[in-house]
Design a protein around this motif. Structure first.
Motif, PDB file in Angstrom:
ATOM      1  N   GLU A 512       0.836  -1.206   0.000  1.00 43.32           N
ATOM      2  CA  GLU A 512       0.000   0.000   0.000  1.00 43.32           C
ATOM      3  C   GLU A 512       0.871   1.256   0.000  1.00 43.32           C
ATOM      4  O   GLU A 512       0.545   2.252  -0.659  1.00 43.32           O
ATOM      5  CB  GLU A 512      -0.917  -0.018   1.218  1.00 43.32           C
ATOM      6  CG  GLU A 512      -1.964  -1.128   1.167  1.00 43.32           C
ATOM      7  CD  GLU A 512      -2.727  -1.268   2.469  1.00 43.32           C
ATOM      8  OE1 GLU A 512      -2.355  -0.574   3.456  1.00 43.32           O
ATOM      9  OE2 GLU A 512      -3.684  -2.064   2.518  1.00 43.32           O
ATOM     10  N   ARG A 513       1.978   1.213   0.715  1.00 39.19           N
ATOM     11  CA  ARG A 513       2.883   2.360   0.713  1.00 39.19           C
ATOM     12  C   ARG A 513       3.474   2.586  -0.673  1.00 39.19           C
ATOM     13  O   ARG A 513       3.689   3.731  -1.091  1.00 39.19           O
ATOM     14  CB  ARG A 513       4.004   2.144   1.731  1.00 39.19           C
ATOM     15  CG  ARG A 513       4.989   3.305   1.796  1.00 39.19           C
ATOM     16  CD  ARG A 513       6.196   2.972   2.647  1.00 39.19           C
ATOM     17  NE  ARG A 513       5.852   2.877   4.049  1.00 39.19           N
ATOM     18  CZ  ARG A 513       6.742   2.542   4.999  1.00 39.19           C
ATOM     19  NH1 ARG A 513       8.001   2.263   4.659  1.00 39.19           N
ATOM     20  NH2 ARG A 513       6.374   2.484   6.262  1.00 39.19           N
ATOM     21  N   ALA A 514       3.752   1.501  -1.401  1.00 39.41           N
ATOM     22  CA  ALA A 514       4.291   1.644  -2.754  1.00 39.41           C
ATOM     23  C   ALA A 514       3.313   2.394  -3.654  1.00 39.41           C
ATOM     24  O   ALA A 514       3.721   3.195  -4.508  1.00 39.41           O
ATOM     25  CB  ALA A 514       4.616   0.269  -3.336  1.00 39.41           C
ATOM     26  N   GLU A 515       2.014   2.143  -3.479  1.00 39.22           N
ATOM     27  CA  GLU A 515       1.009   2.893  -4.241  1.00 39.22           C
ATOM     28  C   GLU A 515       1.112   4.387  -3.939  1.00 39.22           C
ATOM     29  O   GLU A 515       1.040   5.233  -4.844  1.00 39.22           O
ATOM     30  CB  GLU A 515      -0.389   2.383  -3.888  1.00 39.22           C
ATOM     31  CG  GLU A 515      -0.709   0.987  -4.403  1.00 39.22           C
ATOM     32  CD  GLU A 515      -1.227   1.010  -5.835  1.00 39.22           C
ATOM     33  OE1 GLU A 515      -1.190   2.084  -6.461  1.00 39.22           O
ATOM     34  OE2 GLU A 515      -1.661  -0.052  -6.318  1.00 39.22           O
ATOM     35  N   GLU A 516       1.281   4.732  -2.669  1.00 42.16           N
ATOM     36  CA  GLU A 516       1.405   6.138  -2.284  1.00 42.16           C
ATOM     37  C   GLU A 516       2.673   6.755  -2.868  1.00 42.16           C
ATOM     38  O   GLU A 516       2.674   7.913  -3.309  1.00 42.16           O
ATOM     39  CB  GLU A 516       1.408   6.253  -0.762  1.00 42.16           C
ATOM     40  CG  GLU A 516       0.118   5.768  -0.102  1.00 42.16           C
ATOM     41  CD  GLU A 516       0.252   5.654   1.404  1.00 42.16           C
ATOM     42  OE1 GLU A 516       1.359   5.964   1.916  1.00 42.16           O
ATOM     43  OE2 GLU A 516      -0.726   5.261   2.066  1.00 42.16           O
ATOM     44  N   GLN A 517       3.760   5.987  -2.875  1.00 43.82           N
ATOM     45  CA  GLN A 517       5.015   6.496  -3.438  1.00 43.82           C
ATOM     46  C   GLN A 517       4.883   6.729  -4.939  1.00 43.82           C
ATOM     47  O   GLN A 517       5.396   7.718  -5.477  1.00 43.82           O
ATOM     48  CB  GLN A 517       6.146   5.506  -3.135  1.00 43.82           C
ATOM     49  CG  GLN A 517       6.483   5.409  -1.658  1.00 43.82           C
ATOM     50  CD  GLN A 517       7.375   4.221  -1.338  1.00 43.82           C
ATOM     51  OE1 GLN A 517       7.568   3.329  -2.171  1.00 43.82           O
ATOM     52  NE2 GLN A 517       7.923   4.189  -0.130  1.00 43.82           N
ATOM     53  N   ALA A 518       4.183   5.827  -5.625  1.00 41.34           N
ATOM     54  CA  ALA A 518       3.967   6.008  -7.066  1.00 41.34           C
ATOM     55  C   ALA A 518       3.141   7.265  -7.334  1.00 41.34           C
ATOM     56  O   ALA A 518       3.366   7.968  -8.334  1.00 41.34           O
ATOM     57  CB  ALA A 518       3.276   4.777  -7.647  1.00 41.34           C
ATOM     58  N   ALA A 519       2.201   7.568  -6.443  1.00 40.43           N
ATOM     59  CA  ALA A 519       1.387   8.775  -6.614  1.00 40.43           C
ATOM     60  C   ALA A 519       2.244  10.030  -6.487  1.00 40.43           C
ATOM     61  O   ALA A 519       2.055  11.009  -7.229  1.00 40.43           O
ATOM     62  CB  ALA A 519       0.262   8.787  -5.586  1.00 40.43           C
ATOM     63  N   VAL A 520       3.201  10.028  -5.558  1.00 40.97           N
ATOM     64  CA  VAL A 520       4.117  11.169  -5.423  1.00 40.97           C
ATOM     65  C   VAL A 520       4.923  11.346  -6.703  1.00 40.97           C
ATOM     66  O   VAL A 520       5.089  12.469  -7.212  1.00 40.97           O
ATOM     67  CB  VAL A 520       5.049  10.966  -4.213  1.00 40.97           C
ATOM     68  CG1 VAL A 520       6.136  12.041  -4.183  1.00 40.97           C
ATOM     69  CG2 VAL A 520       4.257  10.991  -2.915  1.00 40.97           C
ATOM     70  N   ARG A 526       4.101  15.178 -13.580  1.00 37.03           N
ATOM     71  CA  ARG A 526       3.283  16.249 -14.148  1.00 37.03           C
ATOM     72  C   ARG A 526       3.976  17.604 -14.017  1.00 37.03           C
ATOM     73  O   ARG A 526       3.847  18.475 -14.879  1.00 37.03           O
ATOM     74  CB  ARG A 526       1.916  16.276 -13.462  1.00 37.03           C
ATOM     75  CG  ARG A 526       1.037  15.082 -13.809  1.00 37.03           C
ATOM     76  CD  ARG A 526      -0.385  15.276 -13.332  1.00 37.03           C
ATOM     77  NE  ARG A 526      -0.487  15.297 -11.876  1.00 37.03           N
ATOM     78  CZ  ARG A 526      -0.631  14.219 -11.122  1.00 37.03           C
ATOM     79  NH1 ARG A 526      -0.660  13.005 -11.688  1.00 37.03           N
ATOM     80  NH2 ARG A 526      -0.739  14.317  -9.815  1.00 37.03           N
ATOM     81  N   HIS A 527       4.731  17.762 -12.934  1.00 33.69           N
ATOM     82  CA  HIS A 527       5.424  19.030 -12.695  1.00 33.69           C
ATOM     83  C   HIS A 527       6.557  19.252 -13.698  1.00 33.69           C
ATOM     84  O   HIS A 527       6.719  20.356 -14.238  1.00 33.69           O
ATOM     85  CB  HIS A 527       5.969  19.031 -11.264  1.00 33.69           C
ATOM     86  CG  HIS A 527       6.820  20.219 -10.927  1.00 33.69           C
ATOM     87  ND1 HIS A 527       6.285  21.443 -10.601  1.00 33.69           N
ATOM     88  CD2 HIS A 527       8.175  20.364 -10.879  1.00 33.69           C
ATOM     89  CE1 HIS A 527       7.265  22.298 -10.354  1.00 33.69           C
ATOM     90  NE2 HIS A 527       8.418  21.665 -10.516  1.00 33.69           N
ATOM     91  N   ILE A 528       7.339  18.214 -13.971  1.00 35.26           N
ATOM     92  CA  ILE A 528       8.534  18.408 -14.797  1.00 35.26           C
ATOM     93  C   ILE A 528       8.248  18.267 -16.285  1.00 35.26           C
ATOM     94  O   ILE A 528       9.073  18.680 -17.109  1.00 35.26           O
ATOM     95  CB  ILE A 528       9.658  17.433 -14.384  1.00 35.26           C
ATOM     96  CG1 ILE A 528       9.216  15.984 -14.576  1.00 35.26           C
ATOM     97  CG2 ILE A 528      10.087  17.692 -12.956  1.00 35.26           C
ATOM     98  CD1 ILE A 528      10.298  14.983 -14.215  1.00 35.26           C
ATOM     99  N   VAL A 529       7.095  17.697 -16.649  1.00 35.96           N
ATOM    100  CA  VAL A 529       6.774  17.575 -18.071  1.00 35.96           C
ATOM    101  C   VAL A 529       6.724  18.948 -18.728  1.00 35.96           C
ATOM    102  O   VAL A 529       7.255  19.163 -19.833  1.00 35.96           O
ATOM    103  CB  VAL A 529       5.443  16.818 -18.260  1.00 35.96           C
ATOM    104  CG1 VAL A 529       4.817  17.127 -19.619  1.00 35.96           C
ATOM    105  CG2 VAL A 529       5.689  15.317 -18.149  1.00 35.96           C
TER     106      VAL A 529
END
Length: 539
Positions: A512-520, A526-529
């Motif tokens: 579940e934490r990996a899902e949260e890390q992927a969201a970050v 989106r910021h660097i694109v």
């Protein structure tokens, strides 16, 4: 009464099961081990729970899950006997300390959580502060251990945990036995202390022409069945406090040589023998490290009159006969139906110290050997390769995450990336500890190459002194994919957790934490694109 035995598949646990199976006061036994034994006597006297008290914990919540599993096994139990102790692999100090010291802490916390009234713990003569004389010491002698012996240092640390448990209201008994010898321990003790190089036939009493021994050595011994009888008396009687447990006589060099080599000994000063033992241990030619020599030369002679007086304990085996019985068992490869106590099937492969297996090395136990940490139902080599590959990826990933966190520290994403880098670093350590705990090959050269590859990757500039604006985009996409791959390994381990004696909830939480890390990482992407493809310049 109902009794739970932590470490019930080991030497003392096996003897205690024999002692309790016909004890009228005991009507139920719970055996706790990381590898459950075959349903053969005496192991069929217990209901078994597979729990690894040495399980690594990525955070406090994971540690709590191990304690909760123990507490669930302890509910309704009148007395917990804690016997579990790790001696090998003695090259992995953190693993040994986690099993011995953290394992004891977890058992104590679980007892308090489950409402257990009585804890009986296996301490040792090794817990005592060293001496330079032969005056007998009773249980009041300080327990600061021998600093150069990992075994003694951990036993001393265990004593402090037991002291604290008593202040918290737990009734504690601690037995401090001498060396525990019996025939059934023959194969196990050979693996733990001798290793694979020495032909076991040479250990048969009277076989050696001469035996080299440390000058001035003396040791006390107790037979496993006699020690189990002392435990039985403490359990049934509800005794508390410390008890020295040793048989007569105290064995000296001449007594040991009389059994091994018809009295012919070569006395070698300990200061001469220690560097030789250290070199042999470093070369993997002997299993025992030099700390055992330090302990042998400095532990006190124990006065065990309190156990005789208060418990009515009287050993049925003298020290000499116990030594002779052990040596015969070592030569014969004697054992029982549990994994640590298994009989020797062949030499030298099945005489290797536990966990001391070099990956892809020539000397390894057979693939189906019960000596492996993993149960035979799992494909050890395949799982080891799988975990090692994920550890390799994590080694490179940690450095990349830290670099990304530093690069974007001044942005709104800075705090999240810093937290993510810290989490990934802890998870990498946890995965490494897990590989060590499961005793599968780690292949450290792959992790070293991954680390070097990550460093070399920083040199890529796409022809620009400061690198391409597209590089962060690709790197973020790569790391997001790596995080989802990491989620996969946690899900795999959650599915295998019951076979490993580990709490599945720990791996579910990490997934579940990996899902949260992927969201970050998605927000970072989106910021660097826009920086790369709108405001920046693309080659």
């Amino acid at each position: 009464m109902k009794v739970a035995i932590v470490g019930a598949s080991g030497n003392t646990g096996t003897a205690l099961l024999h002692a309790l199976r016909d004890e009228p006061a005991v009507d139920a036994i719970v055996g706790i081990a990381r590898r459950t034994p075959e349903a053969a006597p005496p192991y069929d006297a217990a209901h078994w729970e597979r729990i690894d008290i040495a399980a690594p914990a990525v955070d406090r919540a994971a540690d709590e899950r191990v304690i909760d599993r123990l507490a669930a096994a302890f509910r309704g139990v009148d007395c917990v006997v804690h016997l579990a102790w790790l001696i090998q692999p003695n090259r992995k100090r953190e693993l040994i300390r986690r099993a011995n010291v953290d394992g004891t802490r977890r058992v104590i916390e679980a007892c308090l959580r489950a409402g257990v009234r009585h804890l009986v713990c296996a301490s040792s003569v090794g817990a005592y502060t060293g001496v330079d004389d032969d005056d007998p010491r009773d249980e009041s002698w300080p327990t600061e251990g021998i600093p150069t012996s990992h075994y003694a240092a951990d036993k001393a640390a265990q004593e402090r945990l037991l002291d604290d448990a008593e202040t918290r209201g737990l009734a504690v008994a601690r037995l401090r036995p001498a060396l525990v010898f019996d025939r059934d321990a023959g194969a196990e003790i050979t693996r733990l202390f001798v290793g694979a190089l020495l032909p076991p036939a040479l250990l048969r009493p009277g076989r050696l022409p001469v035996v080299p021994l440390p000058a001035g050595v003396r040791m006390q011994v107790v037979h496993g069945a006699d020690l189990a009888d002392a435990y039985r008396r403490v359990i049934v009687g509800g005794a508390t406090g410390a008890f020295n447990i040793a048989a007569d006589p105290v064995l000296r060099g001449r007594d040991i040589a009389a059994v091994l080599a018809h009295g012919r000994q070569l006395a070698v000063p300990a200061r001469v023998l220690r560097p030789l033992l250290h070199a042999a241990w470093r070369l993997h030619t002997v299993a025992a490290d030099p700390g055992w020599l330090d302990m042998a030369m400095t532990v006190p002679i124990m006065d065990s009159s309190r156990a005789r007086r208060e418990l009515g304990w009287q050993p049925r085996h003298d020290a000499t006969s116990a030594l002779r019985e052990l040596l015969t068992g070592m030569a014969d490869g004697a054992g029982t139906a549990s994994a640590p106590m298994r009989p020797r099937r062949d030499w030298p492969q099945d005489q290797l110290p536990p966990g001391d297996v070099l990956p892809d090395g020539p000397a390894q136990p057979p693939a189906d050997s019960p000596g492996h940490r993993l149960p035979a139902t799992l494909q050890r080599d395949i799982l080891g390769l799988y975990l090692s590959d994920h550890l390799t990826g994590a080694t490179a990933g940690v450095a990349r995450f830290r670099r990304m966190a530093k690069a974007y520290a001044d942005t709104d994403l800075g705090p999240d990336l810093a937290r993510l880098a810290e989490e990934v670093g802890r998870e990498r350590v946890f995965l490494k500890d897990l590989v060590d705990t499961l005793e599968v090959p780690r292949r450290p050269h792959r992790q070293a190459l991954a680390w070097l590859g990550e460093k070399a990757g920083r040199l890529k500039t796409n022809g620009r002194p400061l690198g391409s604006p597209m590089t962060p985009v690709l790197e973020t996409e790569l790391m997001r994919g790596a995080v989802m791959g990491k989620k996969g390994v946690w899900e795999t381990l959650a599915a295998l957790a019951p076979d490993l004696g580990l709490p599945a909830e720990t791996f579910t939480a990490l997934a579940e934490r990996a899902e949260e890390q992927a969201a970050v990482l998605g927000r970072l992407h989106r910021h660097i694109v826009r920086e790369a493809f709108v405001a920046g310049h693309v080659d």
